[in-house]
Structure formats: C-alpha cells, structure tokens
Design a protein around this motif. Sequence first.
Motif, PDB file in Angstrom:
ATOM      1  N   ALA A  40       0.834  -1.204   0.000  1.00  0.00           N
ATOM      2  CA  ALA A  40       0.000   0.000   0.000  1.00  0.00           C
ATOM      3  C   ALA A  40       0.874   1.261   0.000  1.00  0.00           C
ATOM      4  CB  ALA A  40      -0.928  -0.008   1.216  1.00  0.00           C
ATOM      5  N   CYS A  41       1.942   1.237   0.799  1.00  0.00           N
ATOM      6  CA  CYS A  41       2.843   2.399   0.843  1.00  0.00           C
ATOM      7  C   CYS A  41       3.537   2.624  -0.495  1.00  0.00           C
ATOM      8  CB  CYS A  41       3.881   2.216   1.953  1.00  0.00           C
ATOM      9  SG  CYS A  41       3.186   2.290   3.626  1.00  0.00           S
ATOM     10  N   LEU A  42       3.986   1.542  -1.117  1.00  0.00           N
ATOM     11  CA  LEU A  42       4.642   1.656  -2.424  1.00  0.00           C
ATOM     12  C   LEU A  42       3.662   2.185  -3.472  1.00  0.00           C
ATOM     13  CD1 LEU A  42       6.751  -1.651  -2.524  1.00  0.00           C
ATOM     14  CD2 LEU A  42       7.618   0.683  -2.330  1.00  0.00           C
ATOM     15  N   GLY A  43       2.437   1.675  -3.447  1.00  0.00           N
ATOM     16  CA  GLY A  43       1.442   2.147  -4.401  1.00  0.00           C
ATOM     17  C   GLY A  43       1.081   3.608  -4.186  1.00  0.00           C
ATOM     18  N   PHE A  44       0.966   3.995  -2.918  1.00  0.00           N
ATOM     19  CA  PHE A  44       0.648   5.382  -2.587  1.00  0.00           C
ATOM     20  C   PHE A  44       1.758   6.309  -3.083  1.00  0.00           C
ATOM     21  CE2 PHE A  44       0.746   9.037   0.222  1.00  0.00           C
ATOM     22  CZ  PHE A  44      -0.585   9.410   0.286  1.00  0.00           C
ATOM     23  N   GLY A  45       3.004   5.925  -2.798  1.00  0.00           N
ATOM     24  CA  GLY A  45       4.132   6.757  -3.211  1.00  0.00           C
ATOM     25  C   GLY A  45       4.315   6.806  -4.716  1.00  0.00           C
ATOM     26  N   GLY A  46       3.942   5.730  -5.404  1.00  0.00           N
ATOM     27  CA  GLY A  46       4.158   5.671  -6.846  1.00  0.00           C
ATOM     28  C   GLY A  46       3.048   6.280  -7.669  1.00  0.00           C
ATOM     29  N   THR A  47       1.915   6.590  -7.045  1.00  0.00           N
ATOM     30  CA  THR A  47       0.791   7.108  -7.819  1.00  0.00           C
ATOM     31  C   THR A  47       0.415   8.538  -7.471  1.00  0.00           C
ATOM     32  OG1 THR A  47      -0.727   6.110  -6.205  1.00  0.00           O
ATOM     33  CG2 THR A  47      -0.236   4.846  -8.197  1.00  0.00           C
ATOM     34  N   ARG A  48       0.189   8.816  -6.176  1.00  0.00           N
ATOM     35  CA  ARG A  48      -0.455  10.081  -5.822  1.00  0.00           C
ATOM     36  C   ARG A  48       0.295  11.293  -6.357  1.00  0.00           C
ATOM     37  NH1 ARG A  48      -3.297  11.575  -0.225  1.00  0.00           N
ATOM     38  NH2 ARG A  48      -4.779  10.163  -1.218  1.00  0.00           N
ATOM     39  N   PHE A  49       1.556  11.446  -6.012  1.00  0.00           N
ATOM     40  CA  PHE A  49       2.250  12.663  -6.403  1.00  0.00           C
ATOM     41  C   PHE A  49       2.970  12.521  -7.738  1.00  0.00           C
ATOM     42  CE2 PHE A  49       1.713  12.935  -1.811  1.00  0.00           C
ATOM     43  CZ  PHE A  49       1.054  14.152  -1.741  1.00  0.00           C
ATOM     44  N   THR A  50       3.217  11.282  -8.178  1.00  0.00           N
ATOM     45  CA  THR A  50       3.721  11.097  -9.530  1.00  0.00           C
ATOM     46  C   THR A  50       2.653  11.499 -10.544  1.00  0.00           C
ATOM     47  OG1 THR A  50       5.068   9.253  -8.747  1.00  0.00           O
ATOM     48  CG2 THR A  50       4.769   9.443 -11.113  1.00  0.00           C
ATOM     49  N   THR A  51       1.398  11.172 -10.228  1.00  0.00           N
ATOM     50  CA  THR A  51       0.291  11.567 -11.097  1.00  0.00           C
ATOM     51  C   THR A  51       0.192  13.082 -11.195  1.00  0.00           C
ATOM     52  OG1 THR A  51      -0.899   9.564 -10.434  1.00  0.00           O
ATOM     53  CG2 THR A  51      -2.178  11.310 -11.500  1.00  0.00           C
ATOM     54  N   ALA A  52       0.440  13.760 -10.074  1.00  0.00           N
ATOM     55  CA  ALA A  52       0.378  15.227 -10.080  1.00  0.00           C
ATOM     56  C   ALA A  52       1.391  15.811 -11.055  1.00  0.00           C
ATOM     57  CB  ALA A  52       0.629  15.762  -8.669  1.00  0.00           C
ATOM     58  N   THR A  53       2.619  15.311 -11.003  1.00  0.00           N
ATOM     59  CA  THR A  53       3.659  15.822 -11.899  1.00  0.00           C
ATOM     60  C   THR A  53       3.367  15.458 -13.349  1.00  0.00           C
ATOM     61  OG1 THR A  53       5.283  15.562 -10.134  1.00  0.00           O
ATOM     62  CG2 THR A  53       6.132  15.827 -12.366  1.00  0.00           C
ATOM     63  N   MET A  54       2.991  14.216 -13.578  1.00  0.00           N
ATOM     64  CA  MET A  54       2.732  13.764 -14.949  1.00  0.00           C
ATOM     65  C   MET A  54       1.581  14.545 -15.567  1.00  0.00           C
ATOM     66  SD  MET A  54       1.981   9.893 -16.256  1.00  0.00           S
ATOM     67  CE  MET A  54       1.685   9.554 -17.997  1.00  0.00           C
ATOM     68  N   GLY A  55       0.553  14.832 -14.767  1.00  0.00           N
ATOM     69  CA  GLY A  55      -0.569  15.607 -15.284  1.00  0.00           C
ATOM     70  C   GLY A  55      -0.161  17.024 -15.639  1.00  0.00           C
ATOM     71  N   ALA A  56       0.654  17.650 -14.769  1.00  0.00           N
ATOM     72  CA  ALA A  56       1.099  19.017 -15.042  1.00  0.00           C
ATOM     73  C   ALA A  56       1.990  19.077 -16.277  1.00  0.00           C
ATOM     74  CB  ALA A  56       1.837  19.574 -13.831  1.00  0.00           C
ATOM     75  N   ASP A  57       2.732  18.000 -16.540  1.00  0.00           N
ATOM     76  CA  ASP A  57       3.611  17.962 -17.713  1.00  0.00           C
ATOM     77  C   ASP A  57       2.843  17.972 -19.030  1.00  0.00           C
ATOM     78  OD1 ASP A  57       5.906  17.958 -16.209  1.00  0.00           O
ATOM     79  OD2 ASP A  57       6.158  15.780 -16.231  1.00  0.00           O
ATOM     80  N   LEU A 113      -8.544   3.125 -16.919  1.00  0.00           N
ATOM     81  CA  LEU A 113      -8.636   4.498 -17.406  1.00  0.00           C
ATOM     82  C   LEU A 113      -7.249   5.076 -17.679  1.00  0.00           C
ATOM     83  CD1 LEU A 113     -11.444   5.957 -15.104  1.00  0.00           C
ATOM     84  CD2 LEU A 113     -11.597   5.503 -17.548  1.00  0.00           C
ATOM     85  N   PHE A 114      -6.322   4.816 -16.778  1.00  0.00           N
ATOM     86  CA  PHE A 114      -4.961   5.328 -16.952  1.00  0.00           C
ATOM     87  C   PHE A 114      -4.293   4.729 -18.197  1.00  0.00           C
ATOM     88  CE2 PHE A 114      -0.390   4.692 -16.159  1.00  0.00           C
ATOM     89  CZ  PHE A 114       0.019   6.013 -16.100  1.00  0.00           C
ATOM     90  N   LEU A 115      -4.407   3.420 -18.359  1.00  0.00           N
ATOM     91  CA  LEU A 115      -3.766   2.760 -19.499  1.00  0.00           C
ATOM     92  C   LEU A 115      -4.429   3.142 -20.824  1.00  0.00           C
ATOM     93  CD1 LEU A 115      -3.173  -0.820 -18.014  1.00  0.00           C
ATOM     94  CD2 LEU A 115      -1.516   1.031 -18.282  1.00  0.00           C
ATOM     95  N   GLY A 117      -5.199   5.930 -21.872  1.00  0.00           N
ATOM     96  CA  GLY A 117      -4.657   7.171 -22.419  1.00  0.00           C
ATOM     97  C   GLY A 117      -3.173   7.128 -22.699  1.00  0.00           C
ATOM     98  N   MET A 118      -2.575   5.931 -22.647  1.00  0.00           N
ATOM     99  CA  MET A 118      -1.122   5.813 -22.789  1.00  0.00           C
ATOM    100  C   MET A 118      -0.590   6.449 -24.064  1.00  0.00           C
ATOM    101  SD  MET A 118       0.472   4.402 -20.212  1.00  0.00           S
ATOM    102  CE  MET A 118       1.938   3.682 -20.921  1.00  0.00           C
ATOM    103  N   LYS A 119      -1.285   6.253 -25.183  1.00  0.00           N
ATOM    104  CA  LYS A 119      -0.752   6.750 -26.452  1.00  0.00           C
ATOM    105  C   LYS A 119      -0.935   8.254 -26.613  1.00  0.00           C
ATOM    106  CE  LYS A 119      -4.913   5.669 -29.173  1.00  0.00           C
ATOM    107  NZ  LYS A 119      -5.411   4.941 -30.360  1.00  0.00           N
ATOM    108  N   PHE A 120      -1.692   8.877 -25.716  1.00  0.00           N
ATOM    109  CA  PHE A 120      -1.929  10.318 -25.817  1.00  0.00           C
ATOM    110  C   PHE A 120      -1.034  11.126 -24.877  1.00  0.00           C
ATOM    111  CE2 PHE A 120      -6.046   8.216 -26.658  1.00  0.00           C
ATOM    112  CZ  PHE A 120      -6.187   8.576 -27.996  1.00  0.00           C
ATOM    113  N   TYR A 121      -0.434  10.478 -23.866  1.00  0.00           N
ATOM    114  CA  TYR A 121       0.325  11.220 -22.867  1.00  0.00           C
ATOM    115  C   TYR A 121       1.623  11.790 -23.429  1.00  0.00           C
ATOM    116  CZ  TYR A 121      -2.708   8.812 -19.517  1.00  0.00           C
ATOM    117  OH  TYR A 121      -3.793   8.332 -18.842  1.00  0.00           O
TER     118      TYR A 121
END
Length: 451
Positions: A40-57, A113-115, A117-121
């Motif tokens: 759970a900790c690994l998933g939390f660390g790998g998604t929540r704030f990584t998603t924030a950066t990836m979205g802003a990019d 949902l995440f996968l 959009g892979m070709k559009f990111y």
Amino acid sequence: MTLTASFPSLRPSPCTNTSLPCESPTHYQYGVLYATLGLACLGFGGTRFTTATMGADQFDDPKSIGIYFNWYYCVMYVASAISSTAIIYVQDNVSWTLGFGITVATNLVALILFLSGMKFYRRMKPKGSPFTSIAQVIVAAVRKRRVSSRVGQVYNYDVDDKSSTAPSDSFRFLNRGALKIESDGPKSRSWSLSTVQEVEDLKTLIKIMPLWSSSVLLSGLVGMFNNFTILQALTMDRHLFGSSFKIPAASFLFFNTLATSISLLILDRLIHPMWRKLIGRPLTPLQQIGIGHVLNALALVASAIIEIQRLHVAKSHNLIGLNDGRTTIVPLAAMWLVVPLAILGTSEGFLFPGQILLYYQEFPTSLRGTSTAMISLLVAVGFYLSTGITSLIRKSTSWLMDDLNEGRLDIVYWMLAAIGLVNFGYFLICAKMFKHKLDKHDQSLDNVASS
C-alpha cells in the motif's frame, strides 16, 4: 486486504469475553499484514504525487498548470471524503470483505482508465538520476576547494545550453564544481566536473528549502489539531442535531475534507477569476500559502474558544474532579467542532495547491517528479514532529490529562496558535528573501510565480 478479510486463516480468531486472553496473530499472519501495508505504501508513493507531476507535464501554460493542480487536489479530497464515509460505513455495517472489494474494483477501473490514455500522454524522457548530479556538484566543488579564483575562468556548460553566462554569485563555493581545470580531461561531466546548469539546479534547491521548512511545522500543527479534535469529540454530545444518530468521533475529520473540497471548487471557479480581474494578475503560490498559514492559526483559535466553552459547561454540571478514570461526556454539541474544521479545511485548500505549484515551478526540470512529492515528505515529517511536541507537553505540563476535563486543552490550542503565528512570521521572512528562478525554460512560469 480483501484476502485478509475473506480468509480466517490470514487473521487471528475473534476475541470474545469467553476467549480471554485473546489469541495473538501468528508470525505468518503478521507477515501477510506487513507485506500488505508495504504494498500500500509503495502504491501510494508511486501514484499520488507522480500523477500530479505527470498531469502538469501535459500542459504548457502556467494558468492551465495551476488549474490542474486545483482540480487534482479537489478530486483527491472528494475521493478521501467518500472513502472515509461510504467505504467505512460498508465495512462497519455490511462486510469488511465487501468494503475492501469495492476498493479493489475502484483501483482496477482507475488502472484501465490510466492505461487507455497511454498513447496520448506527453512523456518526458528520463535523463538519469537527478540526485546523482547533485552529489557530483558537491563532490566536484569540494575537490576544487583550493583552486584560486581568477579573471577569465572557464566553466563547463551543457551541450544543449548555448548560453555563456557565468554561474550566479549566490553560494559561490559551488561554482567550483563547474570550473574547468587542466586535470579535468575531455569529459564534459563527472565527479570532478559538473555543468553550470547542474550547479544552478542545486542552488535552487538550497534556496527553496527554508520555504519548505516553514510548512513542516505547519503540518505538525495540523496533525495535533486532528488528534485533539477527536479527543474533544469523544467528550461531547455527538448526536446529529438532537437525533438518535451518533457521529463517530473520528468521522468528524470528514468535515475538514469536505471543507477543503468545497474551498477548492470556490477558489477555482470564483476567487481566482475575481482576483485576476480586480488585481490584474493571478493569486501567486506564495500568497496562497500565506493565506493558508493565517487560516490555520484562526482554526486553532476557534478550537481554543470551543474548548473554553466545553470546560465551562463541564464545570457548571459538576463533571470535573469525578476521578472515575475516564472523561465524562459534556452536554455540549460536538457539531461546534465543525467550525474550526471548516476553517482548517479552507486553509488546506489554499496551502496544498499553492505549495505543489510553487515546487513544480521552482524545482529544476530534472527534479519536478520529486517536487510534488515534497508535500508528502513535509506531511510525514510534520506528523512525526507533532508526536514529539505532544509527548513534550504531556511530560512537562498538566494540560493534557487522560481525563480531558481535568486538563487544559484550551491552553494547548492557544500555544499552538502562537507557534503558528511565529511560524507565519518565519514564512514571511523566507518569502521576502526568496528569489524566483528565471531561465530560458521557466520565463513563462515566472509570470505566475513572481510577487
């Protein structure tokens, strides 16, 4: 977690009055539990704030980036409100297996949902670990600490950097890391030679750390506020407006989450457009953080006033000094706690989007994935700090007693509010001294960051 709730062999037997002493979990059951929490900790660390950066990019203009961060946190808090009410209700009243099963299904839908959009990111190409380049700058500067400064020194520039501007004068010792000398050889970068951009990136991190540190104590105050609010709720009348429904004490924190969600919507749809129209420029990240500091102190003041009233009611009903080993319920509606919780929630609506936008703007491009995780780090450090402060108060004063009616939680709140105001002064000093970076990549972002 769904499996542990489904299979009795993965958890100890239920503890009943006839089975005392209770059966302890086996090493195998402990192992499954810790492995689950680790995942759970690994998933939390790998998604929540990584998603924030990836979205802003995915965006180029600062306005869109700011709007994205607002909605990102809005969605996150709405989801948190749903999980802390609906999911917990299902677990407590229907089935733990069904409650965890709903979260499994939710994660699977999110993954699809995440996968999809892979070709559009827009995906930024990794350029190696940015932490290695930071270490290289420090090592190279230390190695060349005895090199004397002279006119006409030659610095090492990145092959993609066409500029020939010398490194900035701040933290001049680090400039030696990019200084070319005969012993460096033909390599453009190594543990003895860094680039000017790498040196400036490290300086940016050093400059922003005081601002980051001002939010650590603020996070600690929030942690203590949440804990003390639950303690207050346990000693007050938690029936909902006189009905038979009794709100669980821990569920009062839902009002904090709800207030944050609502404030984010109002900020994005009303406050930010009005500010831009009246002032002529957007509300800057530093201004948002400053407002969050002030509102946080006001929430602590409101809690102190409510605690004074709670103790007054307890005294008027002769509920102090009973010495029965537990806190007697005071006939005062716990719904009064919604007021400071709403103020705190609004504070977080200003704080977190402002912080994440500031770090995203100011961190070096190579460290932007780390920049959004700085909030998670400051929350973690702040909550550890809150534990230390609470222990210190309990050891050195009589303000925090097991029987809350015998203590003086109101004094604790006043003290925390004073600490918050002092910390706000520290933030103002750091903000005044902070100089926004301005390079060829971030000139557009600086229009939003400058204040």
